[in-house]
Design a protein around this motif. Structure first.
Motif, PDB file in Angstrom:
ATOM      1  N   MET A 180     -20.753 100.841   6.697  1.00  0.00           N
ATOM      2  CA  MET A 180     -21.060 102.180   7.155  1.00  0.00           C
ATOM      3  C   MET A 180     -21.809 102.055   8.482  1.00  0.00           C
ATOM      4  N   HIS A 181     -21.437 102.837   9.443  1.00  0.00           N
ATOM      5  CA  HIS A 181     -22.108 102.864  10.738  1.00  0.00           C
ATOM      6  C   HIS A 181     -23.561 103.275  10.541  1.00  0.00           C
ATOM      7  N   THR A 182     -24.439 102.730  11.357  1.00  0.00           N
ATOM      8  CA  THR A 182     -25.876 103.001  11.227  1.00  0.00           C
ATOM      9  C   THR A 182     -26.177 104.492  11.188  1.00  0.00           C
ATOM     10  N   ALA A 183     -25.619 105.240  12.136  1.00  0.00           N
ATOM     11  CA  ALA A 183     -25.897 106.681  12.187  1.00  0.00           C
ATOM     12  C   ALA A 183     -25.388 107.372  10.931  1.00  0.00           C
ATOM     13  N   ASP A 184     -24.218 106.971  10.432  1.00  0.00           N
ATOM     14  CA  ASP A 184     -23.675 107.566   9.204  1.00  0.00           C
ATOM     15  C   ASP A 184     -24.564 107.244   8.006  1.00  0.00           C
ATOM     16  N   ALA A 185     -25.015 106.006   7.933  1.00  0.00           N
ATOM     17  CA  ALA A 185     -25.884 105.604   6.817  1.00  0.00           C
ATOM     18  C   ALA A 185     -27.190 106.395   6.847  1.00  0.00           C
ATOM     19  N   LEU A 186     -27.754 106.563   8.031  1.00  0.00           N
ATOM     20  CA  LEU A 186     -29.019 107.297   8.130  1.00  0.00           C
ATOM     21  C   LEU A 186     -28.828 108.779   7.835  1.00  0.00           C
ATOM     22  N   ARG A 187     -27.686 109.342   8.217  1.00  0.00           N
ATOM     23  CA  ARG A 187     -27.399 110.740   7.862  1.00  0.00           C
ATOM     24  C   ARG A 187     -27.240 110.887   6.352  1.00  0.00           C
ATOM     25  N   ALA A 188     -26.549 109.935   5.738  1.00  0.00           N
ATOM     26  CA  ALA A 188     -26.381 109.986   4.280  1.00  0.00           C
ATOM     27  C   ALA A 188     -27.731 109.831   3.581  1.00  0.00           C
ATOM     28  N   LEU A 189     -28.555 108.921   4.075  1.00  0.00           N
ATOM     29  CA  LEU A 189     -29.905 108.751   3.536  1.00  0.00           C
ATOM     30  C   LEU A 189     -30.663 110.070   3.617  1.00  0.00           C
ATOM     31  N   ASP A 190     -30.602 110.711   4.761  1.00  0.00           N
ATOM     32  CA  ASP A 190     -31.298 111.982   4.951  1.00  0.00           C
ATOM     33  C   ASP A 190     -30.776 113.049   3.985  1.00  0.00           C
ATOM     34  N   ARG A 191     -29.463 113.138   3.826  1.00  0.00           N
ATOM     35  CA  ARG A 191     -28.896 114.140   2.900  1.00  0.00           C
ATOM     36  C   ARG A 191     -29.389 113.906   1.474  1.00  0.00           C
ATOM     37  N   HIS A 192     -29.325 112.666   1.026  1.00  0.00           N
ATOM     38  CA  HIS A 192     -29.803 112.368  -0.332  1.00  0.00           C
ATOM     39  C   HIS A 192     -31.276 112.728  -0.470  1.00  0.00           C
ATOM     40  N   GLN A 193     -32.076 112.281   0.484  1.00  0.00           N
ATOM     41  CA  GLN A 193     -33.511 112.535   0.370  1.00  0.00           C
ATOM     42  C   GLN A 193     -33.840 114.022   0.463  1.00  0.00           C
ATOM     43  N   GLN A 194     -33.163 114.760   1.315  1.00  0.00           N
ATOM     44  CA  GLN A 194     -33.442 116.195   1.435  1.00  0.00           C
ATOM     45  C   GLN A 194     -33.110 116.929   0.141  1.00  0.00           C
ATOM     46  N   ARG A 195     -31.995 116.556  -0.499  1.00  0.00           N
ATOM     47  CA  ARG A 195     -31.637 117.179  -1.789  1.00  0.00           C
ATOM     48  C   ARG A 195     -32.702 116.875  -2.841  1.00  0.00           C
ATOM     49  N   ILE A 196     -33.143 115.631  -2.890  1.00  0.00           N
ATOM     50  CA  ILE A 196     -34.158 115.244  -3.874  1.00  0.00           C
ATOM     51  C   ILE A 196     -35.476 115.963  -3.597  1.00  0.00           C
ATOM     52  N   LEU A 197     -35.885 116.004  -2.343  1.00  0.00           N
ATOM     53  CA  LEU A 197     -37.129 116.687  -1.996  1.00  0.00           C
ATOM     54  C   LEU A 197     -37.054 118.177  -2.320  1.00  0.00           C
TER      55      LEU A 197
END
Length: 147
Positions: free
Chosen positions: A1-18
């Motif tokens: 996964m491209h760095t930017a894609d991985a970080l966007r996915a990380l952000d999406r997961h974390q935002q949903r959890i938060l």
């Protein structure tokens, strides 16, 4: 996964959890008997979201970093994987404990326990954000895909 894609996915997961944490803690303002069914659903929904997040971290961050990262990235990924497992086990134990109890009858114990778990989850997410960003940004796999 491209760095930017991985970080966007990380952000999406974390935002949903938060958002789930925020929604669940807001339920503590309701009378205990009224909050009980929604809090039970929130615990199980959080367990599901955390499971999806864990799968993402392992397949898209930890395992690739361990397979193709620098020695420092391999060690960081291993450490994060262990921390991830400990956090998951802690939340599962919390869910099992409180799902077997009448939280309305034990509100004086449940409320602070829930707030403490919410704080632990938030702190874990914040820690992971920085650590995962460092691992992903420097992994061989993401550099190769970025180029």
């Amino acid at each position: 996964m491209h760095t930017a894609d991985a970080l966007r996915a990380l952000d999406r997961h974390q935002q949903r959890i938060l958002a789930g944490i925020t929604g669940a803690t807001a339920l503590l303002d309701l009378p205990p008997a009224e909050a009980r069914p929604s809090l039970a659903r929130a615990r199980w929904e959080m367990l599901r979201m955390l499971g999806e997040y864990r799968l993402f971290k392992h397949t898209e961050v930890f395992d690739p970093a361990q397979a193709s990262g620098s020695p420092a990235q391999v060690m960081a990924a291993r450490k994060l994987k262990i921390e991830c497992g400990a956090a998951a086990a802690g939340f599962r134990a919390y869910v099992v404990h409180w799902s077997a109890r009448d939280i309305a009858a034990e509100w004086a114990e449940y409320r602070p326990a829930m707030l403490a778990m919410a704080a632990r989850l938030r702190a874990h997410l914040a820690h992971e954000r920085g650590a995962i960003t460092a691992v992903v940004a420097g992994s061989t796999r993401t550099r190769r895909l970025a180029g």
